[in-house]
Scaffold this motif. Sequence first.
Motif, PDB file in Angstrom:
ATOM      1  N   PRO A   1       0.824  -1.205   0.000  1.00 25.37           N
ATOM      2  CA  PRO A   1       0.000   0.000   0.000  1.00 25.37           C
ATOM      3  C   PRO A   1       0.862   1.261   0.000  1.00 25.37           C
ATOM      4  N   ALA A   2       0.411   2.250  -0.734  1.00 25.27           N
ATOM      5  CA  ALA A   2       1.048   3.567  -0.774  1.00 25.27           C
ATOM      6  C   ALA A   2      -0.069   4.580  -1.010  1.00 25.27           C
ATOM      7  N   TRP A   3       0.193   5.833  -0.668  1.00 23.61           N
ATOM      8  CA  TRP A   3      -0.821   6.868  -0.805  1.00 23.61           C
ATOM      9  C   TRP A   3      -0.224   8.128  -1.416  1.00 23.61           C
ATOM     10  N   ILE A   4      -1.052   8.809  -2.204  1.00 21.68           N
ATOM     11  CA  ILE A   4      -0.786  10.190  -2.595  1.00 21.68           C
ATOM     12  C   ILE A   4      -1.708  11.033  -1.724  1.00 21.68           C
TER      13      ILE A   4
ATOM     14  N   GLU B   1      -5.896  35.841   7.421  1.00 21.56           N
ATOM     15  CA  GLU B   1      -5.302  36.938   8.190  1.00 21.56           C
ATOM     16  C   GLU B   1      -4.185  36.465   9.124  1.00 21.56           C
ATOM     17  N   SER B   2      -4.202  35.194   9.513  1.00 22.39           N
ATOM     18  CA  SER B   2      -3.152  34.649  10.389  1.00 22.39           C
ATOM     19  C   SER B   2      -1.911  34.216   9.624  1.00 22.39           C
ATOM     20  N   GLY B   3      -2.050  34.055   8.315  1.00 17.65           N
ATOM     21  CA  GLY B   3      -0.929  33.592   7.490  1.00 17.65           C
ATOM     22  C   GLY B   3      -1.313  32.348   6.710  1.00 17.65           C
ATOM     23  N   SER B   4      -0.332  31.691   6.133  1.00 12.13           N
ATOM     24  CA  SER B   4      -0.580  30.483   5.343  1.00 12.13           C
ATOM     25  C   SER B   4      -0.907  29.305   6.250  1.00 12.13           C
ATOM     26  N   TYR B   5      -1.678  28.355   5.702  1.00 14.30           N
ATOM     27  CA  TYR B   5      -2.064  27.171   6.470  1.00 14.30           C
ATOM     28  C   TYR B   5      -2.412  26.040   5.512  1.00 14.30           C
ATOM     29  N   TYR B   6      -2.467  24.811   6.050  1.00 18.76           N
ATOM     30  CA  TYR B   6      -2.863  23.642   5.261  1.00 18.76           C
ATOM     31  C   TYR B   6      -4.389  23.627   5.186  1.00 18.76           C
ATOM     32  N   ALA B   7      -4.915  24.024   4.044  1.00 14.92           N
ATOM     33  CA  ALA B   7      -6.346  24.276   3.894  1.00 14.92           C
ATOM     34  C   ALA B   7      -7.139  23.055   3.449  1.00 14.92           C
ATOM     35  N   GLY B   8      -6.487  22.084   2.825  1.00 11.24           N
ATOM     36  CA  GLY B   8      -7.171  20.882   2.372  1.00 11.24           C
ATOM     37  C   GLY B   8      -6.176  19.748   2.305  1.00 11.24           C
ATOM     38  N   ALA B   9      -6.624  18.544   2.587  1.00  9.26           N
ATOM     39  CA  ALA B   9      -5.749  17.367   2.502  1.00  9.26           C
ATOM     40  C   ALA B   9      -6.612  16.140   2.241  1.00  9.26           C
ATOM     41  N   THR B  10      -6.305  15.450   1.154  1.00  6.32           N
ATOM     42  CA  THR B  10      -7.062  14.257   0.797  1.00  6.32           C
ATOM     43  C   THR B  10      -6.099  13.158   0.367  1.00  6.32           C
ATOM     44  N   SER B  11      -6.362  11.953   0.820  1.00  3.33           N
ATOM     45  CA  SER B  11      -5.461  10.832   0.531  1.00  3.33           C
ATOM     46  C   SER B  11      -6.093   9.870  -0.468  1.00  3.33           C
ATOM     47  N   CYS B  12      -5.235   9.340  -1.348  1.00  5.22           N
ATOM     48  CA  CYS B  12      -5.652   8.393  -2.384  1.00  5.22           C
ATOM     49  C   CYS B  12      -4.801   7.136  -2.268  1.00  5.22           C
TER      50      CYS B  12
ATOM     51  N   MET C   1     -10.001  14.754   3.688  1.00  2.24           N
ATOM     52  CA  MET C   1     -10.494  13.383   3.502  1.00  2.24           C
ATOM     53  C   MET C   1      -9.296  12.445   3.677  1.00  2.24           C
ATOM     54  N   LEU C   2      -9.100  12.017   4.911  1.00  2.00           N
ATOM     55  CA  LEU C   2      -7.958  11.157   5.232  1.00  2.00           C
ATOM     56  C   LEU C   2      -8.449   9.850   5.843  1.00  2.00           C
ATOM     57  N   ASP C   3      -9.618   9.426   5.410  1.00  2.48           N
ATOM     58  CA  ASP C   3     -10.283   8.266   5.971  1.00  2.48           C
ATOM     59  C   ASP C   3      -9.634   6.938   5.590  1.00  2.48           C
ATOM     60  N   ASN C   4      -8.799   6.910   4.566  1.00  4.09           N
ATOM     61  CA  ASN C   4      -8.250   5.635   4.095  1.00  4.09           C
ATOM     62  C   ASN C   4      -6.785   5.430   4.476  1.00  4.09           C
ATOM     63  N   ILE C   5      -6.283   6.218   5.417  1.00  2.00           N
ATOM     64  CA  ILE C   5      -4.915   5.990   5.894  1.00  2.00           C
ATOM     65  C   ILE C   5      -4.957   5.588   7.366  1.00  2.00           C
ATOM     66  N   GLY C   6      -3.992   4.768   7.751  1.00  2.00           N
ATOM     67  CA  GLY C   6      -3.942   4.264   9.109  1.00  2.00           C
ATOM     68  C   GLY C   6      -3.113   5.148  10.029  1.00  2.00           C
TER      69      GLY C   6
END
Length: 167
Positions: free
Chosen positions: A77-80, A89-100, A131-136
Motif C-alpha cells: 500500500p502507498a498513498w498520494i 489573516e493569520s498567514g498560510s495554512y494547510y487548507a485541504g488534505a485528501t489521501s488516495c 479526507m484522510l479516511d483511508n490511511i492508518g
Amino acid sequence: MDNPNQPTEKKKLSLNVVSNKQHKGFGAGSIDLSQVACVMIDEGVAYIDVGAMHAKSKIEKGIRFSPDKSLVPNGRPAWIVWVAVDRNESGSYYAGATSCEMLIDSEARKGWKVLPDHVNRLDAALKRKYMLDNIGPDEKAALRKLLTEHNEEWWNNSPQELKDLLV
C-alpha cells in the motif's frame, strides 16, 4: 525558402501548473494547481514528490497501473496525499488534505489505483476539504510529521479539524 527536409515546428499545448497568471484564451477556467502539493506516503515515510501531479512520482515511474485490484496481489500500500495551502489573516495554512490509495508491486512493475478517485480527491483538496479516511495511524503520524517539519507556522495556523484527523 523552406527546406523540405527540415521538420516543421508544431505549437504544443502545455499545462502550466505553477503560474497564477489569469488569461482568457484557450484553457481559461482550468483548475489552478499552483497551491497544491503532492505528498507520497510509502512504507511509513511521507515525502513531497512533485512528479505525482503527473503520475510520475518516484514510486509510480515504470509501473503499469490497472483499476483491477486483483491484478496486483503482492502490491504494497502507498498513498498520494493532495495538500492545498491557503492564506488568511493569520498567514498560510494547510487548507485541504485528501489521501488516495494505491498498491505498488515494484518487482512485477504493476500497480493499482482508481484514477477517478484520485481526480475527485484532488478536487476535494482544492475545495478545502479534509479526507484522510483511508490511511492508518502510521501513515497519519508520517503525514503529521512531514507537515509540521515542512512549515511549523502553517501547521499551527491550520484548522483544528486537520490536527484532530492526524492524531
